[in-house]
Enzyme design. Structure first.
Site, PDB file in Angstrom:
ATOM      1  CB  THR A 179      -1.032  -0.015   1.148  1.00 26.14           C
ATOM      2  OG1 THR A 179      -2.029   0.961   0.888  1.00 26.14           O
ATOM      3  CG2 THR A 179      -0.413   0.224   2.516  1.00 26.14           C
ATOM      4  CB  CYS A 232      -3.782   6.402   5.846  1.00 24.63           C
ATOM      5  SG  CYS A 232      -4.767   7.520   4.869  1.00 24.63           S
ATOM      6  CG  HIS A 244      -4.486   2.449   3.103  1.00 20.61           C
ATOM      7  ND1 HIS A 244      -3.544   2.787   2.170  1.00 20.61           N
ATOM      8  CD2 HIS A 244      -4.819   3.613   3.705  1.00 20.61           C
ATOM      9  CE1 HIS A 244      -3.321   4.088   2.202  1.00 20.61           C
ATOM     10  NE2 HIS A 244      -4.096   4.622   3.121  1.00 20.61           N
TER      11      HIS A 244
END
Lengths: 161, 208
Positions: free
Chosen positions: A24, A30, A47
């Site tokens: 990711t 995040c 994620h």
């Protein structure tokens, strides 16, 4: 690491079994979570963007730490993983911009970290290692077979954990 | 009717936002031309409503490093304004202001970064001034913040800020043209949904 990479987007989760790399990109505030069942060689990369799901419709569970973690665990267990074997490694929760003052803007990363800790704790899943906070973006790779994770950042050495 | 998500905007509302973007970016281009002492134009501004992963692709992929200047808006309109400065734009600024260019972002020292923050701040403030004058709203701005990092992470800042309200990111912005060539520098305005409704109502385009 192998060539076959499975990309996990924002507010997204992918499961892989056996081998392969889950990746990711550009985690800012995040958080990326690597779930691993070593006996089953089953892995998931999640994620999440925000700490708590307060949507009425709940259309997008993977966007939030609380519903995202529960959904991932549910899917892993459906495929045979066992809760007491699953381990988790996390990265992210950075503060990309410091606008100063008493501003909520920079705090999303910190709130994400706290929420992830609380939910993992409540669900009884072991957190093995974390690389969180700071001010740099992280790309997170997760090797399904070995359960090793790797963080790429701009202008820094890779971290393998 | 007040919208609940950016994808509910109708074409009249989008046209209105594009017009705001046009006035804002036009003023910003004029300010930039004056500082740099060179004529800089702006491409037709666009209003984009994108899903998260779509937005990352649009800006040019998650991992490319870029310079970002961010200002937060408060007062009658809440939101974020971002200036995303890619290398050709960075070099245009540095060459005009400091008489030098860099090969990569690693060559940016403190002085160079500070020049970029200042340019970003001036463009954003000019945009917001024109915008608030046009719409008759008062907007407060924070001091600018700077980041040099993966652009995917920079773009997720407005997403995370408004992610609880919408699965989409709305940006109003444009690109600069210098000497007949596009110089990628996105000026992106991302208001929150409540402010957007307030604005559209105030301008009389919302049918509610």
């Amino acid at each position: 690491m192998a060539d076959s990479k499975i990309t996990v987007g924002i507010a997204d989760m992918k499961i892989a079994k056996g081998d392969g790399i889950l990746i990711t990109y550009a985690l800012g505030s995040c958080i990326g979570l690597c779930f691993h069942d070593p006996v089953f060689h089953l892995a998931a990369l999640l994620h999440v963007m925000l700490p708590l799901n307060m949507e009425a419709g709940r259309t997008h569970p993977l966007k939030y730490a609380d519903t995202g973690i529960r959904e991932t665990l549910r899917q892993l267990e459906m495929q045979g993983a066992r809760r007491n074997r699953i381990t988790v490694k996390i990265a992210g929760g950075a503060k990309m911009f410091d606008v100063g003052g008493n501003n909520s803007l920079g705090n999303i990363g910190q709130r994400n970290i706290e929420s992830v800790h609380a939910v993992l704790n409540k669900e009884g899943v072991r957190l093995l290692e974390e690389h969180v906070g700071g001010t740099v973006a992280r790309t997170l790779l997760f090797d399904v077979a070995s359960g090793k994770a790797c963080i790429r950042s701009y202008g820094k050495k890779d971290i393998i954990f | 009717m007040a919208i609940k998500s950016f994808d509910q905007l109708n074409s009249l509302e989008i046209d209105t936002l594009r017009e705001i973007g046009s006035v804002g970016t036009g003023n910003a281009a004029t300010a930039l031309s004056q500082i740099l002492g060179r004529e800089v134009h702006i491409t037709l501004p666009e209003v984009r409503i994108m899903g998260y992963n779509e937005a990352i692709e649009w800006i040019g992929g998650p991992e490319s490093v870029t310079a970002g200047v961010l200002v937060k808006m408060g007062g009658q309109i809440n939101g974020i304004m971002l200036s995303v400065q890619k290398l050709p734009f960075v070099n245009l600024v540095l060459e005009s202001m400091l008489g030098k260019t860099v090969d990569s972002y690693e060559g940016l020292g403190e002085l160079e970064q500070s020049a970029l923050v200042e340019i970003g701040n001036i463009m954003i403030s000019t945009f917001i001034n024109a915008f608030s004058g046009l719409c008759g709203v008062s907007i407060d701005l924070t001091v600018p913040a700077f980041a040099l990092d993966m652009q995917g992470a920079i773009l997720t800042v407005p997403m995370a800020e408004y992610g609880g309200m919408s699965d989409y990111l709305m940006t109003i912005g444009g690109n600069f043209v210098y000497n007949g060539q596009q110089v990628p520098c996105h000026l992106l305005l991302s208001p929150d949904i409540r402010s957007l409704n307030f604005l559209l109502k105030k301008l009389g385009v919302s049918d509610g």
